[in-house]
Scaffold this active site. Structure first.
Site, short mmCIF file in Angstrom:
data_model
loop_
_atom_site.label_atom_id
_atom_site.label_comp_id
_atom_site.label_asym_id
_atom_site.label_seq_id
_atom_site.Cartn_x
_atom_site.Cartn_y
_atom_site.Cartn_z
N THR A 22 1.15 -0.97 0.00
CA THR A 22 -0.11 0.02 0.20
C THR A 22 0.60 1.39 0.21
O THR A 22 0.76 2.49 0.19
CB THR A 22 -1.14 0.53 1.67
N GLY A 23 2.48 0.86 -0.28
CA GLY A 23 3.02 2.62 -0.28
C GLY A 23 2.89 3.00 -1.88
O GLY A 23 1.85 2.56 -2.74
N PRO A 24 3.62 4.01 -1.64
CA PRO A 24 3.53 5.29 -3.25
C PRO A 24 3.59 4.56 -4.16
O PRO A 24 3.09 4.67 -5.36
CB PRO A 24 4.74 6.06 -2.95
N VAL A 25 4.43 3.13 -4.35
CA VAL A 25 4.80 2.65 -5.55
C VAL A 25 3.98 1.93 -5.95
O VAL A 25 3.34 1.77 -7.27
CB VAL A 25 6.18 1.62 -5.48
N ARG A 46 -0.91 -5.13 4.04
CA ARG A 46 -0.44 -5.75 6.37
C ARG A 46 -1.19 -5.07 6.58
O ARG A 46 -1.72 -3.35 6.70
CB ARG A 46 1.30 -5.56 6.33
N SER A 51 -0.81 1.55 7.28
CA SER A 51 -1.47 1.24 6.42
C SER A 51 -3.09 1.47 6.28
O SER A 51 -3.97 1.72 5.90
CB SER A 51 -1.83 -0.44 5.97
N HIS A 228 24.95 0.57 -2.95
CA HIS A 228 24.09 1.41 -1.68
C HIS A 228 25.88 0.08 -0.60
O HIS A 228 25.53 1.00 0.57
CB HIS A 228 22.64 0.68 -1.18
#
Length: 446
Positions: A22-25, A46, A51, A228
């Site tokens: 449910t994130g921006p992506v 989740r 969320s 990274h």
């Protein structure tokens, strides 16, 4: 939502798409599939405090999501649409789905899939890994095999750009602030009508999608894989991450404002060479690191690094390579293509703060995604290198440095509630899945 523009008729498995995350992506990808492919879309996430805000916002807006943009050139990625279903909790997912779109962190793929109903999962025909790491496709494919399913699994090199919460708060509204010009994709089943449809979709929104011979080759075209670990898994950065220094430090700045020193650049070059050797053993094409950094990610002016330097990079001696990598980071301390202000100052491009550990909503100390996700990434690479009998002394040192800092921090926090991320981990289950693939393929050709 704008009227769906006509696209070529390619039969694919994108009629019913379940977005996991449910994130921006996830919200941006849900909009693209609804807007341009007219998919029946559901979003599942989740059960968490964050969320809950998102599901509440969707409920209050009659299940509408919205994507705005920062650059007018990216207008095809913006829009509003109503999603067809929302599931609060992965165990709550019902129905039959053609495709699962995994918009969660790569270290949580199996955790998320294992929460779905097995019968539902067995009917899925395609899985899309939006931001995987090296080996993710194998891990997911083998997990599906364990539950007696064999869908097509498609890996992208990375997500299409930079999308964040509108006004910084989790909701049903996000903003895409940057978009990549080129991405790579690979499928477990080529030729693939699904890949053809994705190629068409990405082209429609202005992104070149190059199809690689295999998923793992696409996964090797992720710049985070190369930069990274050296940038984060060093004493300087980890002291910031684990609250051992008070002043703010920045990921892409030169020492003492950031971690970049000649030694870090030397480690970056050695680490790249170790990954290159591993790719060659796996009969995969190695990467020209400097060219990839510049052409596929953030460009610098030719006055700083010439096109000839880019073309010749792989063949130069080590000192020359390190010099050019250092010049590259020095040239991006500011955005060299931004407009200077009246005092001649350019945009401070490198001022990306190193995030520090924090107390999450459940009251536990948590490690930020960088380097938490990078720990998973390089442990998996280390395991693959062992299977391929490929030496990785620099990568091994990154891991040793990180795990030592984990153990020191646990002692320093002395019994305070900690998340699972503070545990030294082996990721044995995922590595066993990769090992099974290696054995099935009679060696290291993936």
């Amino acid at each position: 939502m704008n009227k769906k523009e006509d696209m070529k008729s390619i039969v694919s498995d994108f009629n019913r798409v379940l977005v996991l995350g449910t994130g921006p992506v996830g919200i941006q990808m849900a909009l693209l599939f609804k807007k341009y492919l007219n998919s029946y879309i559901a979003i599942a996430g989740r059960e968490s405090v964050r969320s809950a805000f998102i599901f509440t916002a969707m409920k209050e807006s009659n299940q509408e999501i919205e994507v705005t943009i920062q650059n007018e050139n990216h207008r095809r990625l913006e829009g509003r649409c109503k999603i067809d279903q929302a599931f609060h909790g992965y165990a709550a997912v019902q129905g039959e789905w053609d495709t699962l779109l995994l918009a969660v962190t790569t270290d949580s793929y199996i955790e998320v899939l294992s929460q779905l109903n097995v019968q539902l999962l067995r009917k899925v025909r395609c899985l899309l890994l939006i931001s995987p790491t090296f080996g993710s496709n194998i891990v997911v494919k083998q997990y599906m095999k364990e539950i007696h399913s064999s869908p097509e699994v498609i890996s992208f090199s990375t997500y299409l750009g930079d999308t964040r919460w509108h006004q910084g708060k989790p909701s049903n509204r996000v903003k895409t602030t940057g978009v990549k010009k080129k991405l790579y994709a690979g499928s477990s089943s080529l030729p693939s009508a699904n890949v053809d449809k994705l190629h068409e979709l990405y082209s429609h929104v202005g992104i070149t999608l190059e199809v690689m011979r295999s998923p793992i080759e696409a996964e090797s075209r992720n710049i985070s894989l190369y930069v990274h670990p050296p940038l984060f898994m060093n004493e300087f950065s980890l002291k910031v991450v684990f609250h051992e220094v008070d002043s703010k430090k920045f990921v892409y700045k030169l020492f003492p404002e950031g971690p970049i020193t000649p030694q870090l650049i030397r480690d970056m070059r050695r680490y790249w060479q170790e990954i290159s050797s591993l790719l060659e053993k796996m009969k995969l094409q190695r990467l020209n690191l400097l060219k990839f950094m510049t052409n596929d990610n953030y460009p610098v002016r030719t006055e700083s690094i010439s096109r000839q330097d880019l073309a010749d990079f792989i063949h130069l001696d080590s000192i020359h390579q390190e010099y050019l990598l250092y010049v590259r980071y020095a040239s991006l301390l500011i955005d060299p293509f931004s407009e200077p202000d009246h005092e001649g100052k350019y945009f401070d491009f490198s001022a990306v703060p190193i995030n520090t550990m924090f107390v999450n909503k459940d009251g536990y100390w948590e490690i930020p995604r960088m380097p938490k996700e990078d720990y998973y990434r390089i442990k998996i690479i280390q395991g693959i290198a062992r299977f391929a009998d490929s030496e990785t002394p620099t990568l091994d040192r990154f891991i040793d440095t990180y795990e030592r800092k984990l153990e020191e921090t646990v002692l320093r926090l002395d019994g305070q509630p900690l998340s699972q991320a503070f545990t030294v981990q082996s990721f044995d289950e995922d590595l066993q899945r990769i090992s099974s693939e290696f054995n099935d393929q009679e060696g290291i050709k993936c």
